[in-house]
Motif scaffolding. Structure first.
Motif, short mmCIF file in Angstrom:
data_model
loop_
_atom_site.label_atom_id
_atom_site.label_comp_id
_atom_site.label_asym_id
_atom_site.label_seq_id
_atom_site.Cartn_x
_atom_site.Cartn_y
_atom_site.Cartn_z
N GLY A 152 -3.77 52.84 66.79
CA GLY A 152 -3.38 53.15 65.42
C GLY A 152 -2.41 52.18 64.80
N LEU A 153 -2.14 51.03 65.45
CA LEU A 153 -1.16 50.08 64.93
C LEU A 153 -1.84 48.80 64.45
CD1 LEU A 153 1.71 50.34 67.57
CD2 LEU A 153 1.51 51.54 65.38
N ASP A 154 -1.41 48.31 63.29
CA ASP A 154 -1.89 47.05 62.73
C ASP A 154 -0.74 46.06 62.78
OD1 ASP A 154 -2.82 44.91 61.31
OD2 ASP A 154 -3.36 46.02 59.51
N PRO A 155 -0.82 45.02 63.64
CA PRO A 155 0.31 44.09 63.76
C PRO A 155 0.64 43.36 62.47
CG PRO A 155 -1.64 43.25 64.89
CD PRO A 155 -1.93 44.67 64.51
N LYS A 156 -0.33 43.26 61.57
CA LYS A 156 -0.06 42.58 60.30
C LYS A 156 0.79 43.42 59.36
CE LYS A 156 -4.19 39.63 60.32
NZ LYS A 156 -4.53 39.92 61.72
N GLU A 157 0.81 44.74 59.59
CA GLU A 157 1.61 45.64 58.77
C GLU A 157 2.83 46.17 59.52
OE1 GLU A 157 0.88 46.06 55.64
OE2 GLU A 157 -0.99 44.91 55.77
N PHE A 158 2.97 45.78 60.76
CA PHE A 158 4.01 46.32 61.64
C PHE A 158 5.32 45.58 61.44
CE2 PHE A 158 5.71 47.21 66.03
CZ PHE A 158 5.62 48.59 65.97
N ARG A 159 6.42 46.30 61.56
CA ARG A 159 7.75 45.68 61.50
C ARG A 159 8.43 45.81 62.85
NH1 ARG A 159 6.94 48.02 56.52
NH2 ARG A 159 7.67 50.07 57.22
N GLY A 160 8.96 44.70 63.35
CA GLY A 160 9.56 44.71 64.66
C GLY A 160 8.54 44.39 65.74
N THR A 161 8.86 44.80 66.97
CA THR A 161 8.02 44.46 68.12
C THR A 161 7.91 45.67 69.05
OG1 THR A 161 8.76 42.16 68.00
CG2 THR A 161 7.69 42.87 70.05
N LEU A 162 6.70 45.95 69.49
CA LEU A 162 6.46 47.01 70.47
C LEU A 162 5.90 46.39 71.74
CD1 LEU A 162 6.32 50.10 71.06
CD2 LEU A 162 3.92 49.99 70.36
N ILE A 163 6.54 46.69 72.87
CA ILE A 163 6.03 46.29 74.18
C ILE A 163 5.45 47.54 74.83
CG2 ILE A 163 6.55 45.18 76.38
CD1 ILE A 163 9.07 44.02 75.11
N ALA A 164 4.15 47.55 75.02
CA ALA A 164 3.47 48.72 75.58
C ALA A 164 3.03 48.43 77.01
CB ALA A 164 2.26 49.08 74.72
N VAL A 165 3.46 49.31 77.93
CA VAL A 165 3.11 49.15 79.35
C VAL A 165 2.45 50.45 79.80
CG1 VAL A 165 3.93 48.45 81.63
CG2 VAL A 165 5.21 47.76 79.58
N PRO A 166 1.12 50.52 79.77
CA PRO A 166 0.44 51.78 80.08
C PRO A 166 0.52 52.19 81.55
CG PRO A 166 -1.16 50.04 79.71
CD PRO A 166 0.17 49.47 79.35
N ILE A 167 0.64 51.21 82.46
CA ILE A 167 0.68 51.52 83.90
C ILE A 167 1.78 50.67 84.52
CG2 ILE A 167 -0.61 51.63 86.06
CD1 ILE A 167 -3.19 51.52 84.33
N VAL A 168 2.92 51.28 84.79
CA VAL A 168 4.01 50.55 85.43
C VAL A 168 3.79 50.48 86.94
CG1 VAL A 168 6.51 50.40 85.76
CG2 VAL A 168 5.60 51.29 83.60
N ASN A 169 3.51 51.61 87.55
CA ASN A 169 3.26 51.66 89.00
C ASN A 169 1.78 51.40 89.25
OD1 ASN A 169 3.05 52.21 91.72
ND2 ASN A 169 3.98 54.23 91.62
N VAL A 170 1.40 50.14 89.17
CA VAL A 170 0.00 49.76 89.33
C VAL A 170 -0.51 50.15 90.71
CG1 VAL A 170 -1.58 47.79 89.43
CG2 VAL A 170 0.20 47.87 87.67
N PHE A 171 0.31 49.99 91.73
CA PHE A 171 -0.12 50.27 93.11
C PHE A 171 -0.40 51.76 93.30
CE2 PHE A 171 2.63 46.56 93.08
CZ PHE A 171 1.85 45.63 93.74
N GLY A 172 0.50 52.61 92.83
CA GLY A 172 0.29 54.04 92.94
C GLY A 172 -0.90 54.51 92.13
N PHE A 173 -1.08 53.93 90.94
CA PHE A 173 -2.19 54.32 90.08
C PHE A 173 -3.54 54.03 90.74
CE2 PHE A 173 -5.31 53.01 86.82
CZ PHE A 173 -5.47 54.23 86.18
N MET A 174 -3.65 52.90 91.42
CA MET A 174 -4.93 52.53 92.03
C MET A 174 -5.32 53.48 93.16
SD MET A 174 -5.06 48.35 92.03
CE MET A 174 -3.54 48.10 92.94
N THR A 175 -4.34 54.13 93.77
CA THR A 175 -4.62 55.06 94.87
C THR A 175 -4.41 56.51 94.48
OG1 THR A 175 -2.35 54.80 95.70
CG2 THR A 175 -4.03 53.34 96.61
#
Length: 317
Positions: free
Chosen positions: A73-96
């Motif tokens: 739902g975000l349009d970077p051309k209309e966005f103000r500031g910066t968003l860092i999105a990390v959907p999976i931090v614990n990649v190792f745990g997620f895979m198992t």
């Protein structure tokens, strides 16, 4: 003048763009490189730098879907500031499908980490260095532990004015004043000066829509409150969250089979019946009763319990 590009890892993201970035973490025992997947939405106009993260525990998948929908739902051309999105931090745990890392450490007790420590410490250090350090605000998405469910809620330092304002803007049914835990992401980020909201909702390894939808709307409202999106993009106003100042678990007095008779979000008073414990032939062993006035914010979903097991989590005003 055009806004400067945003540096992360070995790349720079230009203003007005949304870009996926792979941050190298470590190599597996087979020699394959494992990366931390990140997406940066770098708006054309200046504004706050915010992160949103999920799956610090590898089995907590609700937040992964929340991040996906927020980014959609975000349009970077209309966005103000910066968003860092990390959907999976614990990649190792997620895979198992595991809450923890392969070294059996809890990532959310390993912050701020170390570049030469355990696997958990190295992942924590990378996340702190590349994601948390440049940010002013963070939203960390969680669910209940295995075989438990949580009412959608925000946990935060409600005595801090800005954090409280953002928690109210999120609009979850409950906002809980929560103490910091040693080694947690929230504690480490706080020491770096970031304001952090921790969202809890739903069950592990399940896409509970009743926990996903409030979180998506809540993240959008926080971005709107920070002026990063245009008015109206953060959705309709919601009723004020119920503020709770502390919480505690009602525990099983006996071992047996529990039949829960309370629901998430239910208001209870001390002495109210919340369920019952039975043996395998149906003989009543003990009643489960509220030990305080408050709101049910979490409960077990496991019918087999041992004496002392946590059954019902009650938040108190």
């Amino acid at each position: 003048m055009a806004r400067a590009s945003f540096p992360i890892g070995s790349v720079r993201v230009r203003a007005g763009r949304s870009q996926k970035v792979e941050l190298p973490m470590t190599r597996t025992v087979t020699g394959a490189e494992t990366n931390l997947p990140v997406r940066v939405v770098h708006g054309r106009e200046d504004g706050p730098v915010v992160w949103v993260s999920a799956a610090v525990h590898g089995d907590e998948v609700v937040g992964i879907e929340v991040v996906r929908r927020v980014l959609r739902g975000l349009d970077p051309k209309e966005f103000r500031g910066t968003l860092i999105a990390v959907p999976i931090v614990n990649v190792f745990g997620f895979m198992t499908g595991d809450r923890y890392l392969p070294d059996r450490r809890d990532l959310n007790r390993s912050f701020p980490g170390s570049p030469r420590g355990s696997l958990a410490a190295r992942v924590a250090h990378l996340f702190m260095t590349e994601v948390v350090t440049p940010c002013e605000v963070g939203i960390d998405l969680h669910t209940a532990a295995h075989r438990r469910s949580n009412l959608p809620q925000v946990r935060a330092d409600l005595d801090d004015p800005l954090t409280r304002r953002l928690a109210r803007a999120f609009g979850a049914p409950v906002m809980l004043h929560a103490q910091l835990r040693d080694g947690s992401l929230r504690q480490a980020a706080r020491e770096h000066g970031a304001k952090v909201l921790l969202y809890e909702g739903g069950e592990a390894m399940r896409f509970d829509e009743w926990a996903i939808a409030p979180a998506v709307a809540g993240v959008h409202r926080v971005l709107g409150e920070l002026g990063m999106t245009a008015p109206g993009e953060d959705g309709p106003p919601v009723a004020d969250s119920v503020e709770l100042r502390s919480s505690g678990w009602v525990r099983a007095r006996r071992s047996g089979i529990v039949q829960m008779e309370c629901e998430l979000g239910q208001e209870v008073t001390r002495g109210d019946r919340l369920g019952g414990l039975w043996d395998s032939f149906g003989r009543a062993l003990a009643a489960v009763k509220a030990d305080r006035d408050g709101v049910v914010i979490g409960r077990t979903e496991m019918p087999l319990v041992n004496a002392g097991d946590a059954l019902v989590h009650i938040g108190t005003p």
